[in-house]
Scaffold this motif. Structure first.
Motif, mmCIF file in Angstrom:
data_model
loop_
_atom_site.group_PDB
_atom_site.id
_atom_site.type_symbol
_atom_site.label_atom_id
_atom_site.label_comp_id
_atom_site.label_asym_id
_atom_site.label_seq_id
_atom_site.Cartn_x
_atom_site.Cartn_y
_atom_site.Cartn_z
ATOM 1 N N GLY A 33 8.070 1.279 4.837
ATOM 2 C CA GLY A 33 9.264 1.723 4.702
ATOM 3 C C GLY A 33 8.866 3.416 4.045
ATOM 4 O O GLY A 33 7.474 4.065 4.838
ATOM 5 N N PHE A 34 9.850 3.640 3.506
ATOM 6 C CA PHE A 34 9.918 5.614 3.002
ATOM 7 C C PHE A 34 8.599 5.962 2.574
ATOM 8 O O PHE A 34 7.995 7.134 2.853
ATOM 9 C CB PHE A 34 10.463 5.826 2.924
ATOM 10 C CG PHE A 34 11.924 6.074 3.049
ATOM 11 C CD1 PHE A 34 12.414 7.403 4.130
ATOM 12 C CD2 PHE A 34 13.028 5.586 3.672
ATOM 13 C CE1 PHE A 34 12.903 7.521 5.448
ATOM 14 C CE2 PHE A 34 13.436 5.666 4.507
ATOM 15 C CZ PHE A 34 13.882 6.356 5.506
ATOM 16 N N ASP A 35 8.131 4.991 1.418
ATOM 17 C CA ASP A 35 7.008 5.472 0.566
ATOM 18 C C ASP A 35 6.418 3.901 0.860
ATOM 19 O O ASP A 35 5.030 4.350 -0.038
ATOM 20 C CB ASP A 35 7.668 4.903 -0.711
ATOM 21 C CG ASP A 35 8.903 5.889 -1.176
ATOM 22 O OD1 ASP A 35 8.173 7.055 -1.352
ATOM 23 O OD2 ASP A 35 10.384 5.498 -1.307
ATOM 24 N N ARG A 36 6.110 2.640 0.935
ATOM 25 C CA ARG A 36 5.472 1.737 1.610
ATOM 26 C C ARG A 36 5.254 1.086 2.564
ATOM 27 O O ARG A 36 6.037 0.776 3.261
ATOM 28 C CB ARG A 36 5.439 0.769 0.042
ATOM 29 C CG ARG A 36 5.228 1.197 -1.536
ATOM 30 C CD ARG A 36 3.959 1.719 -1.907
ATOM 31 N NE ARG A 36 4.266 1.903 -3.167
ATOM 32 C CZ ARG A 36 3.320 2.345 -4.146
ATOM 33 N NH1 ARG A 36 2.719 1.842 -4.718
ATOM 34 N NH2 ARG A 36 3.671 3.293 -5.736
ATOM 35 N N ALA A 37 4.241 0.462 2.968
ATOM 36 C CA ALA A 37 3.979 -0.538 3.658
ATOM 37 C C ALA A 37 3.581 -2.135 2.976
ATOM 38 O O ALA A 37 2.383 -2.217 2.350
ATOM 39 C CB ALA A 37 2.656 0.415 4.498
ATOM 40 N N THR A 38 3.841 -2.994 3.591
ATOM 41 C CA THR A 38 3.744 -4.195 3.041
ATOM 42 C C THR A 38 4.119 -5.209 4.174
ATOM 43 O O THR A 38 4.315 -4.972 5.281
ATOM 44 C CB THR A 38 5.236 -4.600 2.079
ATOM 45 O OG1 THR A 38 5.904 -4.092 1.061
ATOM 46 C CG2 THR A 38 4.874 -5.872 1.813
ATOM 47 N N LEU A 39 2.155 -6.072 3.982
ATOM 48 C CA LEU A 39 1.813 -6.827 4.353
ATOM 49 C C LEU A 39 3.072 -8.505 3.937
ATOM 50 O O LEU A 39 2.209 -8.676 2.925
ATOM 51 C CB LEU A 39 0.743 -7.729 4.901
ATOM 52 C CG LEU A 39 0.065 -8.767 5.388
ATOM 53 C CD1 LEU A 39 1.156 -8.316 7.199
ATOM 54 C CD2 LEU A 39 -1.267 -9.267 5.507
ATOM 55 N N THR A 40 3.696 -9.357 4.313
ATOM 56 C CA THR A 40 4.152 -10.119 3.987
ATOM 57 C C THR A 40 3.801 -11.652 4.151
ATOM 58 O O THR A 40 4.003 -11.975 5.654
ATOM 59 C CB THR A 40 5.477 -10.237 3.134
ATOM 60 O OG1 THR A 40 6.222 -8.692 2.954
ATOM 61 C CG2 THR A 40 6.076 -11.178 2.896
ATOM 62 N N PHE B 290 0.823 -1.237 0.386
ATOM 63 C CA PHE B 290 0.493 -0.160 0.010
ATOM 64 C C PHE B 290 1.244 1.137 -0.234
ATOM 65 O O PHE B 290 2.249 1.253 0.537
ATOM 66 C CB PHE B 290 -1.127 0.354 1.530
ATOM 67 C CG PHE B 290 -1.507 -1.504 1.527
ATOM 68 C CD1 PHE B 290 -2.768 -1.119 0.871
ATOM 69 C CD2 PHE B 290 -1.713 -1.955 2.064
ATOM 70 C CE1 PHE B 290 -3.618 -2.274 1.138
ATOM 71 C CE2 PHE B 290 -2.448 -3.364 1.981
ATOM 72 C CZ PHE B 290 -3.413 -3.585 1.535
ATOM 73 N N ARG B 291 0.292 2.561 0.356
ATOM 74 C CA ARG B 291 1.159 3.684 -0.440
ATOM 75 C C ARG B 291 0.879 4.504 1.136
ATOM 76 O O ARG B 291 -0.372 5.068 0.970
ATOM 77 C CB ARG B 291 -0.044 4.610 -0.791
ATOM 78 C CG ARG B 291 0.536 4.479 -2.886
ATOM 79 C CD ARG B 291 -0.094 5.478 -3.799
ATOM 80 N NE ARG B 291 -0.562 5.383 -5.277
ATOM 81 C CZ ARG B 291 0.744 5.229 -5.778
ATOM 82 N NH1 ARG B 291 2.212 5.701 -5.563
ATOM 83 N NH2 ARG B 291 1.185 4.947 -7.394
ATOM 84 N N ALA B 292 1.605 3.504 2.320
ATOM 85 C CA ALA B 292 1.074 3.456 3.862
ATOM 86 C C ALA B 292 2.348 4.280 4.386
ATOM 87 O O ALA B 292 2.920 3.889 5.686
ATOM 88 C CB ALA B 292 0.821 2.942 4.081
ATOM 89 N N GLY B 293 4.137 4.528 3.527
ATOM 90 C CA GLY B 293 4.892 4.223 3.822
ATOM 91 C C GLY B 293 5.429 5.682 4.781
ATOM 92 O O GLY B 293 4.170 6.481 4.514
ATOM 93 N N SER C 152 2.694 6.317 9.735
ATOM 94 C CA SER C 152 2.535 5.241 9.677
ATOM 95 C C SER C 152 3.500 3.696 10.176
ATOM 96 O O SER C 152 2.638 2.888 9.961
ATOM 97 C CB SER C 152 3.446 5.891 8.006
ATOM 98 O OG SER C 152 5.112 6.029 8.383
ATOM 99 N N VAL C 153 4.548 3.904 10.556
ATOM 100 C CA VAL C 153 5.429 3.076 11.540
ATOM 101 C C VAL C 153 3.997 2.169 12.368
ATOM 102 O O VAL C 153 4.175 1.011 12.691
ATOM 103 C CB VAL C 153 6.497 3.553 11.991
ATOM 104 C CG1 VAL C 153 6.687 4.446 13.193
ATOM 105 C CG2 VAL C 153 7.392 2.463 12.699
ATOM 106 N N ALA D 78 -5.200 5.606 4.151
ATOM 107 C CA ALA D 78 -3.957 5.050 2.874
ATOM 108 C C ALA D 78 -3.787 2.886 3.353
ATOM 109 O O ALA D 78 -3.313 2.713 1.914
ATOM 110 C CB ALA D 78 -2.417 5.012 4.323
ATOM 111 N N TYR D 79 -4.948 2.380 3.565
ATOM 112 C CA TYR D 79 -4.429 0.833 3.067
ATOM 113 C C TYR D 79 -5.312 0.382 2.764
ATOM 114 O O TYR D 79 -7.118 -0.194 3.255
ATOM 115 C CB TYR D 79 -4.805 -0.024 4.314
ATOM 116 C CG TYR D 79 -3.407 -0.271 5.519
ATOM 117 C CD1 TYR D 79 -2.428 -1.138 5.330
ATOM 118 C CD2 TYR D 79 -2.693 1.189 6.132
ATOM 119 C CE1 TYR D 79 -0.970 -1.172 5.617
ATOM 120 C CE2 TYR D 79 -1.836 1.216 6.996
ATOM 121 C CZ TYR D 79 -1.111 0.395 6.554
ATOM 122 O OH TYR D 79 0.682 0.113 7.246
ATOM 123 N N SER D 80 -6.082 1.577 1.136
ATOM 124 C CA SER D 80 -7.083 1.342 0.201
ATOM 125 C C SER D 80 -6.259 0.320 -0.887
ATOM 126 O O SER D 80 -5.574 0.156 -1.137
ATOM 127 C CB SER D 80 -7.488 2.537 0.431
ATOM 128 O OG SER D 80 -7.981 2.319 -1.271
#
Length: 428
Positions: A97-104, A49-52, A62-63, A194-196
């Motif tokens: 991260g600086f630009d994105r958030a990632t669920l892995t 997501f664009r959530a960094g 964001s963090v 952001a988590y769209s």
């Protein structure tokens, strides 16, 4: 008999083409990217997501949001989430991260369908419980306090502030009071914004068969709506108006100094980017680089020194970094400037340049050894808006670049008087 005193011949790297990804548009507006490789029965699912940090509504939102996603939902506690994931021998984490958030999610291919409800729950029903939030804030603040006792952390923090600007998310400095005061409601609002899934990027790679693909489409393709999210970006980073004089961070009683020297750099889409990677590698990008030979091996000022380029979606930076004995600070900076000037004044010898080209080609080939690494390269193309031929062009251009071209690039980009300098160490 094999003569071990003679190095084996180096074979030129053939043209590289990343495996093609299947890209599907899902009903909610997200895109599903699939890279298939059945070598191992393992799958990696990433929802991005664009959530960094770039999209912070409040510094730290964001963090905290990313780290709180696994702390409980309406139907599962944090312990239940962890136990369910562990039962299948899988791993689930969320990184900002600086630009994105990632669920892995990493799991065996045959378990993906059973774990997708947990993924969907985490991404749709987080509750941000107050107790866990308070504990997370306390841990984060304590970690930053510990890090701020290190000259390396302080130098990097000040360098980012000076390079990108204190008012941009890339350069904002952690403020303990502001971070502590962030309420739960701010995280809920940031999550909703952001988590769209309307512009989420979903990457599925590994042993992906029709069953796994259909399961992901069914579980994640209908979450939310296809309406575009409201996600305002900040202004681009710009250090053109900042002073170029050296900045000093005093760390009382420290016996070492940390040095950071650098500048804003051309983006990966720039026509010079591949050739510049060769130049940076010669300067300080591997163990046999000029900075290592001079400042570590010859002068003995440091255990290690590097030069690297960090591309982000809204700015790219070049930085030289090292930790030295405090008494050697001025001499180390002088030697760094000397190496910068030498690349401008003299062409790189043919043997040295060929060694660097061979190193870069071999390292790049090694970075494509698994489908997960291939997917990471592919993600860079997606997020940085690069052409599909980016990595093929990289291999071709590093093989063709000449010493005169690199000398001209050094004269354009490596002038010491265009660099920001930061030192963190004991009182001058």
């Amino acid at each position: 008999m094999l003569n071990r005193l003679i190095a084996p011949p180096v074979q030129p790297l053939a043209s590289i083409t990343l495996p093609a990804a299947d890209v599907l548009s899902l009903p909610n507006g997200s895109r599903l990217h699939i890279l298939r490789n059945a070598a191992q029965p393992v799958i990696r699912l990433q929802v991005v997501f664009r959530a960094g940090k770039w999209y912070d509504t409040t510094p730290g939102a964001s963090v905290l949001t990313a780290r709180m996603l696994l702390e409980g939902t309406r139907t599962r506690t944090a312990r239940q989430i962890a136990d369910e994931v562990a039962f299948f021998g899988a791993s689930l984490e969320c990184e900002q991260g600086f630009d994105r958030a990632t669920l892995t999610l990493y799991c065996l291919a045959r378990h993906l369908g059973q774990l997708l409800p947990v993924v969907a729950d985490v991404l749709t029903e987080p509750t941000f419980p107050e107790t866990e939030l308070a504990q997370l804030k306390a841990r984060t603040i304590q970690n930053v306090r510990i890090e701020r006792q290190k000259t390396s952390y302080l130098a990097a923090e000040r360098f980012s502030r000076n390079l990108f600007g204190a008012d941009t998310p890339y350069g904002v400095v952690f403020q303990e009071d502001t971070f502590q005061a962030i309420p739960r409601e701010t995280l809920q609002a940031f999550f909703q914004q952001a988590y769209s899934f309307a512009d989420a990027e979903i990457f599925l790679c590994g042993d992906v068969g029709p069953a796994q693909q259909q399961a992901v489409q069914a579980a994640l393709g209908s979450i939310g709506s296809a309406s575009a999210p409201v996600n305002e970006a900040h202004t681009q980073a710009d250090s053109s108006g900042l002073p170029l004089a050296a900045d000093y961070v005093t760390v009382p009683e420290s016996i070492q100094s940390s040095i950071r020297i650098g500048r804003l750099w051309p983006s990966p889409a720039h026509s010079d980017t591949h050739r510049l990677q060769v130049l940076v590698k010669v300067l300080g990008g591997y163990f046999g680089s000029r900075l290592m030979k001079n400042i570590r091996e010859d002068k003995g000022f440091t255990y290690g020194i590097y030069a690297s380029v960090t591309p982000r979606e809204h700015a790219t930076s070049f930085v030289i970094g090292t930790d030295v004995n405090a008494a050697s600070t001025a001499a180390a900076i002088q030697e760094i400037r000397h190496e910068l000037q030498l690349l401008q004044d003299e062409a790189i010898p043919a043997e040295e340049l060929q060694t660097v080209k061979n190193y870069m080609a071999g390292k790049f080939a090694n970075e494509l050894s698994t489908v997960f690494e291939q997917c990471d390269k592919y993600k860079s193309i997606v997020f940085l808006g690069l052409p599909a031929s980016y990595y093929t062009d990289f291999v071709q251009q590093i093989q063709r670049v000449t010493a005169p071209e690199l000398q001209q690039l050094a004269q354009q980009y490596l002038q010491a008087d265009t660099m920001l300098e930061v030192v963190a160490g004991p009182k001058k």
